[in-house]
Design a protein around this motif. Structure first.
Motif, PDB file in Angstrom:
ATOM      1  N   ASN A   6       1.459 -40.199  -5.115  1.00 33.77           N
ATOM      2  CA  ASN A   6       2.913 -40.082  -5.152  1.00 33.77           C
ATOM      3  C   ASN A   6       3.404 -38.660  -5.412  1.00 33.77           C
ATOM      4  O   ASN A   6       4.595 -38.447  -5.617  1.00 33.77           O
ATOM      5  CB  ASN A   6       3.470 -41.010  -6.247  1.00 33.77           C
ATOM      6  N   ASP A   7       2.477 -37.700  -5.443  1.00 35.25           N
ATOM      7  CA  ASP A   7       2.866 -36.311  -5.662  1.00 35.25           C
ATOM      8  C   ASP A   7       3.184 -35.653  -4.327  1.00 35.25           C
ATOM      9  O   ASP A   7       2.310 -35.123  -3.639  1.00 35.25           O
ATOM     10  CB  ASP A   7       1.734 -35.539  -6.365  1.00 35.25           C
ATOM     11  N   TYR A   8       4.440 -35.735  -3.934  1.00 32.72           N
ATOM     12  CA  TYR A   8       4.844 -35.125  -2.673  1.00 32.72           C
ATOM     13  C   TYR A   8       6.193 -34.437  -2.839  1.00 32.72           C
ATOM     14  O   TYR A   8       6.931 -34.702  -3.788  1.00 32.72           O
ATOM     15  CB  TYR A   8       4.927 -36.172  -1.558  1.00 32.72           C
ATOM     16  N   THR A   9       6.478 -33.551  -1.916  1.00 28.52           N
ATOM     17  CA  THR A   9       7.741 -32.815  -1.931  1.00 28.52           C
ATOM     18  C   THR A   9       8.763 -33.558  -1.083  1.00 28.52           C
ATOM     19  O   THR A   9       8.547 -33.773   0.111  1.00 28.52           O
ATOM     20  CB  THR A   9       7.541 -31.395  -1.374  1.00 28.52           C
ATOM     21  N   SER A  10       9.860 -33.962  -1.696  1.00 32.12           N
ATOM     22  CA  SER A  10      10.910 -34.667  -0.972  1.00 32.12           C
ATOM     23  C   SER A  10      11.704 -33.688  -0.116  1.00 32.12           C
ATOM     24  O   SER A  10      11.933 -32.541  -0.502  1.00 32.12           O
ATOM     25  CB  SER A  10      11.840 -35.374  -1.955  1.00 32.12           C
ATOM     26  N   GLU A  11      12.122 -34.141   1.058  1.00 32.78           N
ATOM     27  CA  GLU A  11      12.934 -33.331   1.960  1.00 32.78           C
ATOM     28  C   GLU A  11      14.242 -34.068   2.241  1.00 32.78           C
ATOM     29  O   GLU A  11      14.317 -35.294   2.130  1.00 32.78           O
ATOM     30  CB  GLU A  11      12.193 -33.071   3.263  1.00 32.78           C
ATOM     31  N   ALA A  12      15.270 -33.302   2.628  1.00 28.08           N
ATOM     32  CA  ALA A  12      16.572 -33.911   2.894  1.00 28.08           C
ATOM     33  C   ALA A  12      17.389 -33.018   3.814  1.00 28.08           C
ATOM     34  O   ALA A  12      17.178 -31.807   3.877  1.00 28.08           O
ATOM     35  CB  ALA A  12      17.336 -34.149   1.594  1.00 28.08           C
ATOM     36  N   GLY A  51      13.649 -29.036   0.533  1.00 31.64           N
ATOM     37  CA  GLY A  51      12.214 -29.258   0.681  1.00 31.64           C
ATOM     38  C   GLY A  51      11.522 -27.990   1.133  1.00 31.64           C
ATOM     39  O   GLY A  51      11.452 -27.713   2.327  1.00 31.64           O
ATOM     40  N   ARG A  52      11.013 -27.220   0.192  1.00 29.47           N
ATOM     41  CA  ARG A  52      10.402 -25.929   0.509  1.00 29.47           C
ATOM     42  C   ARG A  52       8.929 -26.146   0.820  1.00 29.47           C
ATOM     43  O   ARG A  52       8.030 -25.840   0.023  1.00 29.47           O
ATOM     44  CB  ARG A  52      10.599 -24.963  -0.658  1.00 29.47           C
ATOM     45  N   ILE A  53       8.679 -26.677   2.021  1.00 33.46           N
ATOM     46  CA  ILE A  53       7.322 -27.042   2.416  1.00 33.46           C
ATOM     47  C   ILE A  53       7.229 -27.057   3.937  1.00 33.46           C
ATOM     48  O   ILE A  53       8.207 -27.365   4.630  1.00 33.46           O
ATOM     49  CB  ILE A  53       6.945 -28.437   1.836  1.00 33.46           C
ATOM     50  N   GLU A 110      10.882 -39.160   2.848  1.00 27.97           N
ATOM     51  CA  GLU A 110       9.912 -39.342   1.772  1.00 27.97           C
ATOM     52  C   GLU A 110       8.519 -38.824   2.155  1.00 27.97           C
ATOM     53  O   GLU A 110       8.362 -38.033   3.075  1.00 27.97           O
ATOM     54  CB  GLU A 110       9.879 -40.820   1.376  1.00 27.97           C
ATOM     55  N   GLY A 111       7.500 -39.322   1.446  1.00 27.81           N
ATOM     56  CA  GLY A 111       6.168 -38.731   1.527  1.00 27.81           C
ATOM     57  C   GLY A 111       5.464 -38.860   2.850  1.00 27.81           C
ATOM     58  O   GLY A 111       4.577 -38.056   3.166  1.00 27.81           O
ATOM     59  N   ASN A 112       5.796 -39.864   3.654  1.00 25.80           N
ATOM     60  CA  ASN A 112       5.122 -40.057   4.938  1.00 25.80           C
ATOM     61  C   ASN A 112       5.869 -39.412   6.097  1.00 25.80           C
ATOM     62  O   ASN A 112       5.534 -39.635   7.259  1.00 25.80           O
ATOM     63  CB  ASN A 112       4.942 -41.552   5.215  1.00 25.80           C
ATOM     64  N   GLU A 113       6.909 -38.597   5.796  1.00 23.77           N
ATOM     65  CA  GLU A 113       7.710 -37.963   6.840  1.00 23.77           C
ATOM     66  C   GLU A 113       7.922 -36.488   6.522  1.00 23.77           C
ATOM     67  O   GLU A 113       7.914 -36.080   5.363  1.00 23.77           O
ATOM     68  CB  GLU A 113       9.079 -38.637   6.968  1.00 23.77           C
ATOM     69  N   THR A 114       8.129 -35.717   7.551  1.00 17.34           N
ATOM     70  CA  THR A 114       8.539 -34.328   7.383  1.00 17.34           C
ATOM     71  C   THR A 114       9.570 -33.989   8.448  1.00 17.34           C
ATOM     72  O   THR A 114       9.635 -34.648   9.492  1.00 17.34           O
ATOM     73  CB  THR A 114       7.341 -33.373   7.475  1.00 17.34           C
TER      74      THR A 114
END
Length: 385
Positions: A211-217, A195-197, A245-249
């Protein structure tokens, strides 16, 4: 544990930068040079942490990529070569003890885009004294396309490479969107963050309510299991594999010898949680949960702080998660903070700072003028140069 302050002299801080993590028993400084609008690494300086010796090494050709730190005291690097047959990256390694260089493999580049841009988007990650990972960028720069097109495991002993392509494992999407890689547990565990964000960019995406968001893991793997799985084109068994997902970082705060600390922020509930991962097992333990949003979260030794910006004057305050005390520092940059020591920095020239060290048992503050610095979380050491 009391912070250790290490001042390294005999370096021109206008020309050198310190690598973010130690390489075995060495801190490594690098120099970069610009020729014909292209930037490359020209030499390094290896500082032995215990012996306090500083040795320079000049590369015999222009180096475009160098690897981050590891436990083995090995630097991997890549040089771009051009000839009548096209372009290629030559991957080499340098044993810092004695500066023993060894060329490993040449990787042909079959691309039709600007080489400078391609190089900037490539990455080299050190695993240990035998293996490194080479990340080849995607030529498609569109939103939410995979950042990398292919990952190569480089074996410096056998002088060969193994491709980890897009569909080869169930966690390929993590590696193809890698933003950070950490080696821990005495070199036996690998942590991949995808997740490069930044957190504020992810929050902005969430506010758009689409729904356009960057997934992180976060993916945690045993090193030996990972290397074996790549060679055998099979799946490793992750110690941890969690998607956000989209509501978390999320963000990595710091890595110790046996643990990694990260935060997770939930935008809908406005909750910030801090977790500790046991790197040997992948077990995750919740350390703190606070109903607040922070500009950033920092860790010094065993203490965690949440930074909040005063939007009127741009000054920052820091909330201690342990005792809920707030520390107001004005316009200075926080370098280190615990119950006995406060270290701050103020810009001096472009890229250099004046540092002030304030201790509870000292009558006068200690000052360092026109310096660069880096805090080593794992060793709880501040390097000033």
């Amino acid at each position: 544990m009391m912070i250790k302050i290490m001042e390294i002299n005999n370096l021109d801080h206008n020309k050198v930068w310190l690598m973010r993590e130690a390489m075995g028993p060495y801190y490594v400084f690098f120099e970069r040079t610009i020729e014909q609008q292209a930037m490359f690494y020209s030499q390094i300086h290896a500082y032995h942490i215990e012996n306090h010796t500083l040795q320079p090494y000049v590369f015999d050709s222009n180096v475009q990529l160098i690897s981050e730190g590891n436990y083995a005291g090995i630097l991997y690097f890549a040089s771009l070569h051009k000839d009548a047959n096209g372009s290629s990256f030559v991957i080499s390694k340098l044993i810092l003890d004695g500066f023993i260089k060894e060329d490993i493999i040449s990787i042909p580049l079959h691309i039709d885009i600007n080489l400078d841009i391609y190089t900037l988007r490539s990455s080299l990650v050190s695993i240990d004294e035998r293996y490194c990972l080479f990340f080849l960028p995607n030529k498609n720069f569109s939103f939410n396309a995979n950042f990398y097109s292919e990952v190569l495991l480089i074996d410096s002993s056998q002088k060969t490479s193994y491709s980890l392509s897009m569909n080869s494992t169930t966690y390929s999407d993590v590696l193809l969107n890698l933003s950070e890689c950490k080696i821990g547990n005495k070199g036996n565990t690998i942590v991949f963050k995808a997740g490069r964000i930044n957190s504020f960019e992810k929050r902005a995406q969430w506010k758009k309510s689409n729904n356009d968001y960057t997934s992180e893991a976060l993916l945690v793997l045993d090193k030996t299991d990972f290397v074996t799985s790549v060679m055998n084109k099979s799946d490793a068994s992750p110690l941890m594999n969690t998607k956000f997902e989209g509501n978390e970082t999320i963000g990595i705060i710091g890595k110790g010898s046996e643990t990694l600390i990260y935060f997770k922020e939930n935008f809908e509930e406005d909750i910030t949680e801090v977790y500790s991962i046991q790197l040997a097992s992948g077990k995750t333990v919740s350390k703190f949960q606070i109903d607040e949003h922070f500009s950033s979260i920092v860790a010094y030794s065993d203490r965690l702080y949440g930074a909040k910006e005063n939007t009127k004057n741009g000054h920052y305050s820091y909330l201690s998660f342990a005792d809920q005390k707030t520390h107001v520092l004005g316009s200075d940059v926080l370098v280190y903070l615990d119950e006995n020591v406060t270290i701050t920095a103020r810009p001096h020239h472009i890229g250099s700072f004046n540092l002030k060290i304030k201790m509870t048992n000292m009558i006068e503050n200690k000052l360092f003028t026109d310096k660069k610095y880096l805090y080593d979380f794992e060793r709880n050491t501040l390097i000033i140069y």
